[in-house]
Design a protein around this motif. Structure first.
Motif, PDB file in Angstrom:
ATOM      1  N   THR A  14       6.510  68.133   2.135  1.00 32.10           N
ATOM      2  CA  THR A  14       7.930  68.472   2.252  1.00 32.10           C
ATOM      3  C   THR A  14       8.719  67.729   1.180  1.00 32.10           C
ATOM      4  OG1 THR A  14       8.250  66.692   3.868  1.00 32.10           O
ATOM      5  CG2 THR A  14       7.769  68.895   4.729  1.00 32.10           C
ATOM      6  N   GLU A  15       9.859  68.273   0.844  1.00 31.69           N
ATOM      7  CA  GLU A  15      10.661  67.735  -0.250  1.00 31.69           C
ATOM      8  C   GLU A  15      11.191  66.339   0.034  1.00 31.69           C
ATOM      9  OE1 GLU A  15      13.659  70.297  -1.755  1.00 31.69           O
ATOM     10  OE2 GLU A  15      12.325  72.015  -1.993  1.00 31.69           O
ATOM     11  N   ASP A  16      11.293  65.968   1.289  1.00 32.77           N
ATOM     12  CA  ASP A  16      11.819  64.640   1.619  1.00 32.77           C
ATOM     13  C   ASP A  16      10.719  63.584   1.720  1.00 32.77           C
ATOM     14  OD1 ASP A  16      10.620  65.600   3.882  1.00 32.77           O
ATOM     15  OD2 ASP A  16      12.254  65.082   5.257  1.00 32.77           O
ATOM     16  N   LEU A  17       9.499  63.970   1.367  1.00 35.31           N
ATOM     17  CA  LEU A  17       8.376  63.048   1.474  1.00 35.31           C
ATOM     18  C   LEU A  17       8.475  61.935   0.427  1.00 35.31           C
ATOM     19  CD1 LEU A  17       5.578  62.645   2.919  1.00 35.31           C
ATOM     20  CD2 LEU A  17       4.577  63.864   0.989  1.00 35.31           C
ATOM     21  N   SER A  18       8.042  60.746   0.805  1.00 36.32           N
ATOM     22  CA  SER A  18       7.955  59.618  -0.126  1.00 36.32           C
ATOM     23  C   SER A  18       6.558  59.024  -0.048  1.00 36.32           C
ATOM     24  CB  SER A  18       8.986  58.549   0.242  1.00 36.32           C
ATOM     25  OG  SER A  18       8.739  57.356  -0.479  1.00 36.32           O
TER      26      SER A  18
ATOM     27  N   LYS B  79       7.512  63.536  -7.049  1.00 36.33           N
ATOM     28  CA  LYS B  79       7.268  62.514  -6.034  1.00 36.33           C
ATOM     29  C   LYS B  79       6.041  61.669  -6.389  1.00 36.33           C
ATOM     30  CE  LYS B  79      10.495  63.816  -3.052  1.00 36.33           C
ATOM     31  NZ  LYS B  79      11.589  62.946  -2.555  1.00 36.33           N
TER      32      LYS B  79
ATOM     33  N   VAL C 284       8.263  69.702  -7.290  1.00 40.04           N
ATOM     34  CA  VAL C 284       8.802  68.609  -6.472  1.00 40.04           C
ATOM     35  C   VAL C 284       7.705  67.589  -6.177  1.00 40.04           C
ATOM     36  CG1 VAL C 284       9.845  67.999  -4.263  1.00 40.04           C
ATOM     37  CG2 VAL C 284      10.556  70.089  -5.435  1.00 40.04           C
TER      38      VAL C 284
END
Length: 499
Positions: A103-107, A137, A133
């Motif tokens: 997901t795009e909010d993954l870190s 990341k 993306v």
């Protein structure tokens, strides 16, 4: 020599290997094992997988790491999997390996290592959507391992707009051109290869090593003299591009490369300014019009008497007389001739007329803009596949093309050599002159294998620049610094040849 394989060749070779009885699932297992063994894995590991076979390598890698006791998790960029990838995905689930959707909010801040298994060598174009993306990341991670090639790099050209930057890349089967050309060096840290037993279908290219040049720099007999190692001549310069120091570096690089004698042939109008900068070379002043060299048959014959190898065009400027000089020299002398800079431009302006009746064995040393002019291809057309573009031109005109870049391509249209030495500090005016001087010097004594001679020149020039940059930095490096370290680059070849 290390084999380097085009994307088309590796695809056909994969197919041939599978048809010979090795399953795709087995090849994927071998690839994962090769990646695992090439890297020192530690801590918490994230593996980011695409939908293709590169993603399958990631799923197979997760299995091996889990079985070896490592803490690893998988993140899916795509759920559309190839059959072989699907097999290893299912195995991951059966072995309780955590598989998460990316997901795009993954870190990845909590992970010690991240493996990039999104896109393989067949990728072309620009990364988009979730894959782009994911690349962004991954580039923020502590340590990055790329499987086969960094996602976003073109496997043939090494070009990228968006790509993963790795600490280490483990190529599968063989190195690809995209590991070395164009943008590759800006994205790949350390590079290793994992041999997984793929049978090659077509002829490979070759990455050159020190030991490949041993035959050129073999031990010399003591009972020799300067004439034993050939006379080189370097023709260039004009009033507008007098570059006395550059020309001196040019001639000095030829001598440091190993020829016995070197003559610098310049227009009479700059001879006095060049003279104080040359010590070991001789100077021959040609008739000129106050700016450019004139065509004078008798003067040329005198200047080239006894010459075993010639380099020309450096700092020559623009003049229609140069085209006539080129035609005369190429049609009259059966010697190796390196053509660079304004010599290439003169060829382009004359529609390659000097090639039509040539006796000479020609090596051209263009950068990509010069190659665009002479080949009549756009830079974009060349960049799609620079190796094939250089091969086609070399074969058509029966010459050797040395296409300069981050890594250098050398080809006679049949064989292809790649040299991977050099650094960004060498992107300075005069670096090409040093290269031409080295190749011309080698041609004077190095034997008839001009393709190997040209590759040796490119390798030595880059390696000398790598030594020089360590003593300075990439901003302050000058071509004369490179000249000072030619001896160390040749030492590497001599010492490797003894091992």
């Amino acid at each position: 020599m290390i084999k380097v394989v085009s994307v088309d060749n590796i695809k056909k070779s994969d197919k041939l290997t599978i048809e010979s009885g090795v399953s795709g699932i087995e090849l994927m297992s071998r690839a994962a094992k090769g990646i695992c063994e090439a890297v020192k894995w530690r801590g918490k590991i994230a593996i980011v997988c695409g939908g293709g076979n590169n993603g399958g390598d990631g799923y197979a890698l997760a299995l091996i790491l889990k079985n070896n006791g490592h803490d690893c998790e998988v993140f899916q960029v795509s759920t559309k999997l190839t059959p072989d990838s699907q097999y290893y995905y299912n195995q991951c689930l059966l072995n309780s390996i955590k598989v998460h959707p990316f997901t795009e909010d993954l870190s990845f801040d909590d992970y010690d290592m991240v493996a990039d298994c999104i896109l393989g060598t067949g990728f072309k174009g620009k990364m988009r959507g979730l894959a782009a993306v994911a690349a962004e990341k991954i580039n923020g991670a502590k340590y990055v391992v790329a499987a086969d090639i960094n996602s976003g790099l073109d496997g043939d050209s090494g070009r990228a707009e968006i790509a993963v930057k790795s600490d280490i890349t483990v190529s599968i089967g063989y190195y690809k051109p995209g590991h070395f050309l164009n943008d590759a060096k800006d994205y790949i840290g350390k590079l290793k290869n994992a041999d997984i037993g793929i049978k090659l279908c077509d002829k490979p290219y070759y990455l050159m090593e020190e030991k490949d040049f041993g035959p050129i720099f073999s031990q010399r007999k003591q009972n020799t003299h300067k004439g034993s190692f050939g006379k080189a001549a370097l023709m260039g310069g004009s009033l507008n591009y007098s570059g006395a120091v550059k020309l001196a570096n040019l001639s000095l690089s030829a001598l440091k490369a190993g020829c016995g004698l070197c003559s610098l042939i310049v227009p009479r109008c700059i001879a006095a300014s060049v003279m104080p900068y040359i010590l070991e070379s001789t100077l021959f002043a040609m008739p000129c019009d106050g700016n450019n060299m004139l065509f004078d048959k008798q003067a040329l014959e005198k200047a080239l008497q006894g010459v075993k190898a010639l380099g020309l065009g450096m700092g020559w400027g623009e003049s229609p007389r140069h085209e006539k000089i080129l035609e005369f020299v190429l049609s009259s002398y059966d010697i190796p001739i390196v053509i660079d800079a304004d010599g290439i431009n003169a060829l382009a302006k004359s529609d390659l007329r000097a090639f039509r009746a040539k006796k000479a064995k020609v090596i051209i040393t263009p950068h990509i803009k010069e190659f665009s002019r002479i080949s009549r291809k756009t830079i974009e057309e060349i960049n799609i596949n620079p190796i094939e573009a250089a091969k086609d031109f070399a074969l058509e005109h029966d010459i050797i093309v040395l296409l300069k870049g981050a890594s250098t391509i050398i080809t006679d249209g049949k064989d292809v050599y790649i040299t991977n030495t050099g650094n960004a500090g060498m992107a300075k005016g005069g670096s090409g002159d040093v290269l031409s001087g080295i190749i011309t010097g080698i041609n004077a004594f190095g034997g008839d294998n001009l393709l190997l001679n040209a590759a040796a020149g490119a390798f030595i020039n880059g390696r000398a620049g790598d030594y020089a940059v360590k003593s300075k930095n990439q901003f302050s490096l000058t071509p004369s610094d490179t000249v000072s370290y030619i001896y160390k680059a040749i030492n590497d070849i001599i010492n490797q040849g003894e091992n």
